[in-house]
Design an enzyme around this catalytic site. Structure first.
Site, PDB file in Angstrom:
ATOM      1  N   GLU A   1       7.760   0.630  12.355  1.00 55.00           N
ATOM      2  CA  GLU A   1       7.172   1.741  11.590  1.00 55.00           C
ATOM      3  C   GLU A   1       6.382   2.631  12.527  1.00 55.00           C
ATOM      4  O   GLU A   1       5.656   2.145  13.392  1.00 55.00           O
ATOM      5  CB  GLU A   1       6.187   1.247  10.512  1.00 55.00           C
ATOM      6  CG  GLU A   1       6.820   0.555   9.357  1.00 55.00           C
ATOM      7  CD  GLU A   1       5.808   0.081   8.308  1.00 55.00           C
ATOM      8  OE1 GLU A   1       4.729   0.692   8.189  1.00 55.00           O
ATOM      9  OE2 GLU A   1       6.129  -0.905   7.629  1.00 55.00           O
TER      10      GLU A   1
ATOM     11  N   GLU B   1       3.460  -7.081   8.723  1.00 54.46           N
ATOM     12  CA  GLU B   1       2.011  -6.932   8.843  1.00 54.46           C
ATOM     13  C   GLU B   1       1.217  -8.041   8.147  1.00 54.46           C
ATOM     14  O   GLU B   1       0.423  -7.773   7.238  1.00 54.46           O
ATOM     15  CB  GLU B   1       1.576  -5.570   8.299  1.00 54.46           C
ATOM     16  CG  GLU B   1       2.169  -4.405   9.052  1.00 54.46           C
ATOM     17  CD  GLU B   1       1.549  -3.061   8.670  1.00 54.46           C
ATOM     18  OE1 GLU B   1       0.766  -3.024   7.716  1.00 54.46           O
ATOM     19  OE2 GLU B   1       1.853  -2.071   9.336  1.00 54.46           O
TER      20      GLU B   1
HETATM   21  C1  BG6 Z   1       2.061  -0.057   6.787  1.00 50.80           C
HETATM   22  C2  BG6 Z   1       2.888  -0.714   5.735  1.00 50.80           C
HETATM   23  O1  BG6 Z   1       0.821  -0.665   6.766  1.00 50.80           O
HETATM   24  O2  BG6 Z   1       1.742   1.270   6.681  1.00 50.80           O
HETATM   25  C3  BG6 Z   1       3.584   0.231   4.791  1.00 50.80           C
HETATM   26  O3  BG6 Z   1       3.800  -1.631   6.277  1.00 50.80           O
HETATM   27  C4  BG6 Z   1       2.617   1.362   4.470  1.00 50.80           C
HETATM   28  O4  BG6 Z   1       4.006  -0.481   3.668  1.00 50.80           O
HETATM   29  C5  BG6 Z   1       2.383   2.125   5.758  1.00 50.80           C
HETATM   30  O5  BG6 Z   1       3.043   2.219   3.462  1.00 50.80           O
HETATM   31  C6  BG6 Z   1       1.526   3.355   5.616  1.00 50.80           C
HETATM   32  O6  BG6 Z   1       0.304   3.032   5.028  1.00 50.80           O
HETATM   33  P1  BG6 Z   1      -0.299   3.900   3.881  1.00 50.80           P
HETATM   34  O7  BG6 Z   1      -1.564   3.216   3.510  1.00 50.80           O
HETATM   35  O8  BG6 Z   1      -0.529   5.252   4.437  1.00 50.80           O
HETATM   36  O9  BG6 Z   1       0.714   3.890   2.799  1.00 50.80           O
END
Ligand code: BG6
Length: 471
Positions: free
Chosen positions: A374, A164
């Site tokens: 993810e 990201e």
């Molecule tokens: C992504 C990242 O943006 O989203 C992760 O790659 C992150 O590292 C995940 O934890 C979820 O985001 P958040 O803000 O809910 O932790």
């Protein structure tokens, strides 16, 4: 279901969010080690000093993966464990840790998928030359990447160069939410461009080294809708796309920046310097990328925003649903709530069909295999009186997104892998430990950090065993 036999069912994490052991075995300090200790920067001052203590408990965590039947585990390498100050002598103990983890995964039949950069820049490089602000970072990054390929490339065949880059540069240089906490659009675009070049040169280096695995990068991807079919909303959507998803994806996977956005940034006098040789390198690397990685959480619904309209008004980091106000770029677009969608407690739109839509757009524009690196639901989880976590809402969320993947594959998308975020609960950069994503609950209040399987753990286990059939 459309999942092929070699499809990889996985789950993901990132070093700073799980490892802990922040100053163990010669590890250097990263920008997050410093930032999270500055007053007011993270939710209730949470930090990753201990996190899930995965550094010391990786065997226990891998055993849980094995029991679940996980096929791939995506994790990131902390640059500061390998090169404590970003360059110079290799730290043998850092190499040892990742060797141990990779070997443990392989011994348990789990494919390691490695991210080289998940935001934890060596603090020393930030201090020396402003980190991503300088082109010096490109060679330093490639040097670090090369070391990782040399030490781990014999066993790691899936590499994600950047995680990201759109998020860490915009939150670091536009929204002041990530280190170094600056607000400067020109610098944001410049730092992003440096990530493109670091990625490009890393991809080319990997191929020049004769490594035989797959390499790409992961972009945070929010496909968009216009709020209405009025001309002004459609124009707002087009500009959001050009300065947002297409800016990020085209530069990485086409080796170019979208014209409409280039024109807009030139007029605004914030366009970064992109030389002919940059474009050449970007284009050559784009042709060598083996896959597009995407992290998908939500879509954006976009509307017209007048020049005196809303700017950035913050993110919901409290977990109080409905507290997110509209954000936007005055004169360009704003994000609005989509009444057709459900939202999480952190006001993230839940939109499984947006995933199918996004995958199909990617197929059409880039025609590359895709890894979902993810996807997941951040939620409050509570234990029942008998100590169970009945996270049916997470099962429901994942189920619908897996169905969306299935439909996208049916429609011609070459999807290689699906990684949920995350395997265990972990630290959310800005939301602390209460926003949970894992299949494994961790009691962060207890010094022992006990791990407990959630209901979703069994569900994913069955899903993997049936290659997506037992939704
Ligand atoms: C992504 C990242 O943006 O989203 C992760 O790659 C992150 O590292 C995940 O934890 C979820 O985001 P958040 O803000 O809910 O932790």
């Amino acid at each position: 279901m459309a999942f092929k036999n070699d499809f990889l069912w996985g789950s993901a994490s990132a070093a700073y969010q799980i490892e802990g052991a922040h100053n163990t075995d010669g590890k250097g300090q990263s920008i997050w080690d410093i930032w999270a200790h500055l007053p007011g920067k993270t939710f209730e001052g949470t930090n990753g000093d201990i996190a899930c203590d995965h550094y010391n408990r990786y065997k226990e965590d891998v055993a849980l993966m094995k029991e679940m039947g996980l096929q791939t585990y995506r994790f990131s390498i902390a640059w500061t464990r390998i090169l404590p100050t970003g360059t110079g002598e290799v730290n043998a103990k850092g190499i040892q840790f990742y060797n141990n983890l990779i070997d443990e995964l392989l011994a348990n039949g789990i494919v390691p998928m490695v991210t080289l950069y998940h935001w934890d820049l060596p603090q020393s490089l930030q201090e020396q030359y402003g980190g991503w602000e300088s082109r010096t970072i490109i060679d330093d990054f490639v040097n670090y990447a090369r070391i990782c390929f040399e030490y781990f490339g014999d066993r790691v065949k899936h590499w994600i160069v950047m995680n990201e880059p759109n998020i860490f540069t915009s939150l670091g240089y536009m929204l002041k939410l990530h280190p170094p906490g600056v607000q400067d659009e020109k610098l944001f675009l410049k730092t992003f461009h440096h990530t493109v070049l670091a990625h490009a040169r890393t991809v080319l280096t990997y191929k020049e080294m004769g490594q035989d695995g797959l390499i790409g990068s992961s972009i945070a991807y929010s496909p968009s809708y216009a709020a209405t079919d009025k001309k002004e909303d459609l124009e707002a959507k087009a500009m959001f796309d050009a300065t947002g998803p297409l800016w990020y994806l085209d530069s990485y996977f086409k080796g170019d920046y979208p014209d409409e956005a280039v024109d807009y940034y030139i007029e605004k006098q914030v366009m970064p310097v992109v030389t002919e040789s940059d474009y050449d390198e970007m284009k050559r690397a784009a042709l060598k990328c083996d896959f597009i990685g995407i992290n998908y959480y939500q879509t954006s619904t976009v509307a017209h925003n007048p020049v005196d309209g809303v700017g950035f008004s913050g993110m919901n980091t409290t977990g109080k649903k409905g507290t997110q106000s509209d954000n936007g770029v005055p004169g360009l677009y704003k994000h609005v709530r989509n009444e057709k969608l459900e939202y999480t407690d952190w006001d993230w739109a839940i939109d499984p069909d947006g995933l199918r839509y996004g995958l199909e757009l990617l197929k059409e524009r880039y025609d590359l295999p895709i890894i979902i690196s993810e996807n997941g639901l951040g939620a409050y989880d509570s234990l029942t009186e008998t100590g169970e976590i009945e996270d049916d809402y997470r099962i429901d969320y994942l189920k619908k997104h897996v169905m969306a993947c299935d439909r996208a594959i049916e429609n011609g998308v070459d999807l290689m892998a699906y990684c949920t975020w995350s395997f265990t609960d972990l630290l959310s950069w800005l939301n602390g430990y209460k926003k949970r994503y894992g299949f494994i609950h961790i009691d962060f209040e207890s010094e022992e950090l006990p791990r407990t399987r959630k209901k979703s753990y069994e569900w994913y286990k069955n899903l993997i065993a049936s290659n997506g059939k037992t939704l």
